[in-house]
Design a protein around this motif. Structure first.
Motif: not given
Ligand SMILES: Cc1cc2nc3c(=O)[nH]c(=O)nc-3n(C[C@H](O)[C@H](O)[C@H](O)COP(=O)(O)OP(=O)(O)OC[C@H]3O[C@@H](n4cnc5c(N)ncnc54)[C@H](O)[C@@H]3O)c2cc1C
Length: 433
Positions: A165-166, A168-170, A172, A194, A278, A280
């Protein structure tokens, strides 16, 4: 001559007639194929973009089964009773010719002896040698809509299993062509956080097909939707279908957002785009092979009337249009619009001549200039684009041209240098499978 002789004559004629028709037709096909090939050689159109057939003349027995098998039309022809690739640049790698050949004379390869094609190393789970960085679709070497959809879906399954996991997002996803579209639905299905960034709009290369183009594809499975059974459709119907799926599923795309850099950062990545940065866990590159159009970098270029390729000349009827560039794409765009009634077209190019363009296109331009249907500014540089006019430096003098639309055909920035920069191993193939 008695009756028997007459009968022999009639039977003879009945035998000879179909044979003569066959020989006549074969000779016409031969001539047509030969002249098409020569035209393409004269125009320098000899290098296929990616996957394409190579025909072994020793194995080809001249059945001709490969010719009608190609969904794109006259790509293969018969020359001296052997199959030949007569329209190389129009080949998009369907591979139907290889499947149709009864003698196994056709092999599908990437690149030619003269022009290599860069193919990134991708594992069976679509991960590159950079852990967490995945590639799906045509960028990985395998073209066609169905393959891109399938790969986008499968790549997202691998990303889900990675469970990184990031902040901001899992994941991009870069690109919203068929691969990125399918991957986005996959990310939703697996409940991943995403973000899909697309520099242009939905559909990728399909969006850029000419109006009404017949699209040949095969059934493919779209996540959240299931099996989609399109085989033969049009560009417009396919895009309309994808738009409906987008609306029904609520899939989210950030259009007009260009990915600029990707930097590995601990377990994940920092992705910088034209709109933000971001963090990710994983990245899926579904950016195809056609690259990013080169910009002029002048004020006003962000106006919605500025585009980087001509889709439909009809949309410019009755308008003042500026085309910028000196290659075939620019010349063809300028001509096809200038040939429409009541359109004013200006063609601007920074050099004093069109040395990079085909002779046929240069002649077309000269003709339109003589007929006063096209205004040529050589050498010139666009300085500023306004809502209703464009300022151009023409030979050191500033001219203002009324304007409703700008088409910039200044070439593209291809993805390979970027792939190498971020550490992805790339192999250049010169006519290899
Ligand atoms: C003339 C022509 C006719 C064809 N006809 C057929 C056909 O009939 N049937 C068939 O199956 N296939 C056909 N193809 C091939 C097919 O279009 C491609 O194989 C397919 O679109 C590849 O899908 P993709 O998602 O991998 O890439 P693409 O469709 O190329 O999409 C890539 C997307 O990534 C975006 N992108 C690139 N860089 C960035 C960046 N830095 N930041 C953000 N976004 C980015 C691009 O804007 C684009 O939207 C044809 C191709 C051509 C050129």
């Amino acid at each position: 001559m008695n009756t028997q002789h007459y009968l022999y004559l009639i039977y003879g004629a009945l035998l000879v007639l179909p044979l003569s028709i066959y020989i006549f037709r074969a000779s016409r096909r031969n001539q047509k194929a030969r002249s098409k090939l020569q035209q393409n050689i004269d125009s320098g159109l000899t290098e296929p973009a990616s996957l394409h057939p190579v025909i072994d003349p020793n194995l080809c027995l001249g059945s001709g089964a490969c010719v009608p098998a190609c969904p794109e039309g006259d790509i293969i022809g018969m020359i001296n009773r052997k199959a030949a690739l007569i329209n190389p640049t129009k080949c998009i790698g369907h591979g139907a010719c290889a499947r149709a050949c009864p003698h196994g004379a056709i092999t599908l390869v990437f690149g030619t002896e003269k022009r290599g094609v860069d193919i990134p190393h991708v594992k069976p789970n679509f991960e590159t040698n950079v852990p967490g960085l995945f590639i799906a679709g045509e960028l990985g070497g395998m073209g066609l809509i169905r393959n891109a959809i399938e790969q986008g879906r499968q790549a997202m399954e691998s990303i889900r299993k990675r469970k990184v996991k990031g902040k901001d997002y899992d994941v991009i996803i870069v690109g919203a062509g068929p691969a990125g579209f399918s991957a986005t639905l996959g990310a939703m299905q697996h409940k991943l956080r995403y973000r899909t960034v697309e520099q242009d709009s939905l559909g990728g290369t399909v969006y850029q097909f000419p109006r009404g183009k017949l699209v040949m594809t095969q059934p493919a499975t779209l996540p959240l939707v299931g099996k989609v059974k399109f085989r033969e459709t049009t560009k417009e119907k396919l895009l309309e279908y994808w738009t409906q799926v987008k609306q029904k599923t609520g899939a989210d795309f950030s259009f007009g957002e260009r990915m600029e850099t990707i930097i590995a950062n601990g377990k994940g990545f920092r992705v910088k785009t034209s709109k933000g940065t971001y963090h990710t866990g994983s990245v899926l590159l579904a950016i195809g092979r056609r690259g990013t159009p080169r910009k002029l970098g002048v004020p006003g270029e962000e106006l919605p009337k500025v585009v980087y390729r001509l889709i439909d000349p009809e949309q410019y009827r009755g308008q003042h249009v500026l085309v910028v560039g000196g290659g075939d794409a620019a010349l063809e765009a300028a001509c096809s619009i200038a040939e429409k009634e009541s359109t004013t077209v200006t063609l601007s190019y920074r050099s004093g001549s069109f040395s990079r363009a085909k002779e046929k296109n240069r002649q077309r331009i000269d003709q339109l200039v003589t007929e006063k249907k096209l205004h040529l500014l050589l050498p010139s540089n666009v300085k500023r684009i306004y809502a209703d006019k464009v300022d151009i430096d023409h030979n050191g003098k500033l001219v203002s041209v009324p304007n409703d639309g700008v088409i910039i055909c200044a070439g593209g920035i291809l993805p390979t240098p970027f792939l190498k920069e971020i550490g992805i191993e790339v192999e250049t193939k010169f006519g290899q499978a």
